[in-house]
Scaffold this motif. Structure first.
Motif, PDB file in Angstrom:
ATOM      1  N   SER A 203      80.386  -0.417  48.839  1.00 56.21           N
ATOM      2  CA  SER A 203      80.415  -1.620  48.019  1.00 56.21           C
ATOM      3  C   SER A 203      80.330  -1.226  46.551  1.00 56.21           C
ATOM      4  N   GLY A 204      81.098  -1.909  45.727  1.00 56.16           N
ATOM      5  CA  GLY A 204      81.042  -1.675  44.292  1.00 56.16           C
ATOM      6  C   GLY A 204      82.006  -0.638  43.772  1.00 56.16           C
ATOM      7  N   VAL A 205      82.819  -0.022  44.667  1.00 56.86           N
ATOM      8  CA  VAL A 205      83.758   0.989  44.183  1.00 56.86           C
ATOM      9  C   VAL A 205      85.018   0.361  43.591  1.00 56.86           C
ATOM     10  N   GLY A 206      85.186  -0.951  43.808  1.00 62.87           N
ATOM     11  CA  GLY A 206      86.328  -1.638  43.211  1.00 62.87           C
ATOM     12  C   GLY A 206      87.508  -1.825  44.134  1.00 62.87           C
ATOM     13  N   LYS A 207      87.262  -1.918  45.457  1.00 61.02           N
ATOM     14  CA  LYS A 207      88.378  -2.099  46.393  1.00 61.02           C
ATOM     15  C   LYS A 207      89.104  -3.432  46.166  1.00 61.02           C
ATOM     16  N   SER A 208      88.319  -4.518  46.045  1.00 62.70           N
ATOM     17  CA  SER A 208      88.930  -5.830  45.844  1.00 62.70           C
ATOM     18  C   SER A 208      89.689  -5.889  44.525  1.00 62.70           C
ATOM     19  N   THR A 209      89.113  -5.313  43.480  1.00 59.00           N
ATOM     20  CA  THR A 209      89.783  -5.266  42.184  1.00 59.00           C
ATOM     21  C   THR A 209      91.065  -4.459  42.280  1.00 59.00           C
ATOM     22  N   LEU A 210      91.015  -3.357  43.026  1.00 62.67           N
ATOM     23  CA  LEU A 210      92.188  -2.510  43.203  1.00 62.67           C
ATOM     24  C   LEU A 210      93.302  -3.264  43.926  1.00 62.67           C
ATOM     25  N   ILE A 211      92.937  -4.020  44.961  1.00 63.06           N
ATOM     26  CA  ILE A 211      93.932  -4.808  45.685  1.00 63.06           C
ATOM     27  C   ILE A 211      94.571  -5.838  44.773  1.00 63.06           C
ATOM     28  N   ASN A 212      93.767  -6.490  43.938  1.00 64.68           N
ATOM     29  CA  ASN A 212      94.309  -7.476  43.009  1.00 64.68           C
ATOM     30  C   ASN A 212      95.274  -6.832  42.017  1.00 64.68           C
ATOM     31  N   CYS A 213      94.983  -5.595  41.606  1.00 66.37           N
ATOM     32  CA  CYS A 213      95.882  -4.880  40.702  1.00 66.37           C
ATOM     33  C   CYS A 213      97.193  -4.523  41.402  1.00 66.37           C
ATOM     34  N   LEU A 214      97.093  -4.065  42.644  1.00 68.24           N
ATOM     35  CA  LEU A 214      98.291  -3.701  43.395  1.00 68.24           C
ATOM     36  C   LEU A 214      99.160  -4.921  43.688  1.00 68.24           C
ATOM     37  N   ALA A 215      98.496  -6.068  43.904  1.00 68.14           N
ATOM     38  CA  ALA A 215      99.231  -7.301  44.201  1.00 68.14           C
ATOM     39  C   ALA A 215      99.647  -8.031  42.936  1.00 68.14           C
ATOM     40  N   ASP A 216      99.070  -7.638  41.805  1.00 70.26           N
ATOM     41  CA  ASP A 216      99.314  -8.306  40.529  1.00 70.26           C
ATOM     42  C   ASP A 216      98.968  -9.790  40.605  1.00 70.26           C
ATOM     43  N   SER A 217      97.912 -10.095  41.373  1.00 68.02           N
ATOM     44  CA  SER A 217      97.427 -11.471  41.487  1.00 68.02           C
ATOM     45  C   SER A 217      96.000 -11.437  42.022  1.00 68.02           C
ATOM     46  N   GLU A 218      95.293 -12.571  41.885  1.00 66.57           N
ATOM     47  CA  GLU A 218      93.904 -12.643  42.347  1.00 66.57           C
ATOM     48  C   GLU A 218      93.867 -12.989  43.835  1.00 66.57           C
ATOM     49  N   LEU A 219      94.176 -12.007  44.674  1.00 65.85           N
ATOM     50  CA  LEU A 219      94.159 -12.236  46.118  1.00 65.85           C
ATOM     51  C   LEU A 219      92.738 -12.303  46.655  1.00 65.85           C
ATOM     52  N   LEU A 220      91.853 -11.470  46.110  1.00 66.81           N
ATOM     53  CA  LEU A 220      90.492 -11.369  46.638  1.00 66.81           C
ATOM     54  C   LEU A 220      89.473 -11.568  45.534  1.00 66.81           C
ATOM     55  N   GLU A 221      88.307 -12.107  45.931  1.00 70.64           N
ATOM     56  CA  GLU A 221      87.207 -12.301  44.994  1.00 70.64           C
ATOM     57  C   GLU A 221      86.593 -10.950  44.636  1.00 70.64           C
ATOM     58  N   THR A 222      86.222 -10.784  43.382  1.00 74.69           N
ATOM     59  CA  THR A 222      85.574  -9.557  42.951  1.00 74.69           C
ATOM     60  C   THR A 222      84.159  -9.878  42.491  1.00 74.69           C
ATOM     61  N   GLY A 223      83.296  -8.872  42.511  1.00 75.41           N
ATOM     62  CA  GLY A 223      81.901  -9.085  42.131  1.00 75.41           C
ATOM     63  C   GLY A 223      81.438  -8.059  41.125  1.00 75.41           C
ATOM     64  N   GLU A 224      80.328  -8.350  40.474  1.00 80.72           N
ATOM     65  CA  GLU A 224      79.774  -7.446  39.488  1.00 80.72           C
ATOM     66  C   GLU A 224      79.000  -6.324  40.179  1.00 80.72           C
ATOM     67  N   VAL A 225      78.861  -5.217  39.461  1.00 76.49           N
ATOM     68  CA  VAL A 225      78.075  -4.093  39.959  1.00 76.49           C
ATOM     69  C   VAL A 225      76.675  -4.190  39.383  1.00 76.49           C
ATOM     70  N   ARG A 226      75.652  -3.964  40.226  1.00 77.46           N
ATOM     71  CA  ARG A 226      74.274  -4.065  39.782  1.00 77.46           C
ATOM     72  C   ARG A 226      73.935  -2.937  38.817  1.00 77.46           C
ATOM     73  N   ALA A 227      72.783  -3.055  38.202  1.00 78.66           N
ATOM     74  CA  ALA A 227      72.353  -2.064  37.215  1.00 78.66           C
ATOM     75  C   ALA A 227      72.194  -0.678  37.823  1.00 78.66           C
ATOM     76  N   ASP A 228      71.874  -0.604  39.135  1.00 75.03           N
ATOM     77  CA  ASP A 228      71.692   0.696  39.773  1.00 75.03           C
ATOM     78  C   ASP A 228      72.998   1.302  40.252  1.00 75.03           C
ATOM     79  N   GLY A 229      74.113   0.627  39.941  1.00 74.84           N
ATOM     80  CA  GLY A 229      75.419   1.159  40.300  1.00 74.84           C
ATOM     81  C   GLY A 229      75.933   0.713  41.639  1.00 74.84           C
ATOM     82  N   ARG A 230      75.115   0.038  42.425  1.00 78.09           N
ATOM     83  CA  ARG A 230      75.545  -0.430  43.743  1.00 78.09           C
ATOM     84  C   ARG A 230      76.206  -1.795  43.634  1.00 78.09           C
ATOM     85  N   GLY A 231      77.253  -1.956  44.393  1.00 72.96           N
ATOM     86  CA  GLY A 231      77.991  -3.209  44.314  1.00 72.96           C
ATOM     87  C   GLY A 231      77.544  -4.205  45.357  1.00 72.96           C
ATOM     88  N   ARG A 232      77.850  -5.454  45.095  1.00 72.66           N
ATOM     89  CA  ARG A 232      77.587  -6.495  46.086  1.00 72.66           C
ATOM     90  C   ARG A 232      78.766  -6.570  47.055  1.00 72.66           C
TER      91      ARG A 232
END
Length: 354
Positions: A203-232
């Motif tokens: 979690s938090g590595v940016g998979k959903s963001t990466l998919i949105n970039c590859l699709a050039d659209s907001e296909l999936l919801e993205t989330g913020e990364v916590r202060a400790d570096g772990r993603g939701r």
């Protein structure tokens, strides 16, 4: 919709030919699973489907149920729904052991051509975890590709690329950034029409963001990364989506710990350098600890092999050995349960005949 756009090829066409042509069947691919209700792409659109009683009865474990990416045989079920009667043989499957104490296989993705092993170059960067992901990827039958994300935030990106290349000999490595678009075009080359790519990583590595970039659209919801570096966990389910250019993407929930399910040579493939050194040991049964003439320990002393890598190799080996013992015990319990059911059914049939 032509099912070839969803990955149908000669391999699966041949499997469909084995079914009785006199029966009215539907062909389709599972794109989403939710509590044993499946969304399936068929030739005339999407259908919601459930599994038949026969298929449910025949299923021994989780791998006996449909997974996202599976090609299935369906029939009309009424009210616009369908019933899944069979699952075609899987050409590849990315699996892990289910979380918890229960020993069962969980199929993360089925019939995948390429697996993007996504790892952040921030606090998520972990070579030992990547070794584990590589082992599972080699077992799956799909081609592994390593994707290092958040390149714009990493000042020593080439050093980290070299570290990854050292443990993943021959595996393509791509450095990407969703902020400036670096490396996105390189990844799109894997997403040709009808080809399926699964993404997996913490979690938090940016998979959903990466998919949105590859699709050039907001296909999936993205989330913020916590202060400790772990993603939701922004992705809570597996879903197969088709991109406008024709490629197919399968996102998976973040998995910080990927427990292995089986070994068809994946571990040996990942740690092939250790095995090459082991062939030079004085004794064929060398445990690579304190034995005289151990080439593996000599390589570590000379700085040619990382001691932490050997430790991880042993850890995965112990995990697989433990799993095999649990599987054997589980198989015996399943066999006893099967015979109990048959015995009960036999008694019912006997009473009915009387």
């Amino acid at each position: 919709m032509n099912l070839k756009d969803w990955g149908l090829d000669s391999f699966f066409e041949e499997e469909y030919q084995t079914y009785n042509k006199e029966e009215e069947i539907l062909r389709g691919r599972v794109t989403l699973e939710h509590k044993h209700i499946y969304r399936v792409q068929v030739e005339d659109g999407e259908r919601l489907a459930s599994i038949s009683g026969k298929l449910r009865h025949q299923a021994v474990g989780r791998d006996g149920f449909p997974a996202v990416g599976d090609w299935v045989v369906l029939r009309e079920g009424g009210e616009g729904r369908a019933v899944i009667d069979a699952i075609l043989p899987r050409r590849s499957k990315f699996t892990r052991r289910e979380a918890g104490f229960h020993i069962d296989e969980q199929i993360v993705a089925a019939n995948v051509d390429t697996v993007f092993l996504v790892m952040g170059t921030d606090q998520d960067f972990n070579l030992r975890r990547m070794e584990r992901y590589l082992s599972v990827a080699w077992e799956s039958g799909a081609m592994p590709v390593i994707v290092l994300t958040k390149a714009d935030l990493c000042p020593d990106i080439e050093k980290k690329r070299a570290q990854v290349a050292h443990i993943a000999v021959g595996v393509p490595i791509h450095i990407v950034s969703a902020i400036n678009g670096q490396g996105i075009e390189e990844l799109q080359a894997y997403l040709t029409s009808g080809r399926t790519v699964a993404l997996t990583g913490s979690s938090g590595v940016g998979k959903s963001t990466l998919i949105n970039c590859l699709a050039d659209s907001e296909l999936l919801e993205t989330g913020e990364v916590r202060a400790d570096g772990r993603g939701r966990h922004t992705t809570t389910h597996r879903e197969l989506v088709r991109l406008p250019e024709g490629g197919l993407l399968l996102d998976t929930p973040g998995m910080r710990l990927l427990k292995m399910w089986e070994d068809e040579g994946g571990v040996d493939h990942t740690f092939s350098d250790i095995l090459k050194w082991a062939q030079k040991c004085k004794f064929s049964d060398c445990a690579h600890e304190t034995e005289p003439g151990c080439a593996v320990q000599e390589a570590i002393d000379q700085g040619l092999l990382d001691a932490a890598r050997l430790q991880n190799y042993r850890k995965l080996g112990r995990e697989l050995a433990y799993l095999e013992r649990k599987k054997d015990a589980g198989a015996m319990r399943s066999e006893r349960e099967r015979w109990k059911k048959q015995k009960v059914q036999y008694r019912k049939n006997t009473r009915h005949r009387r």
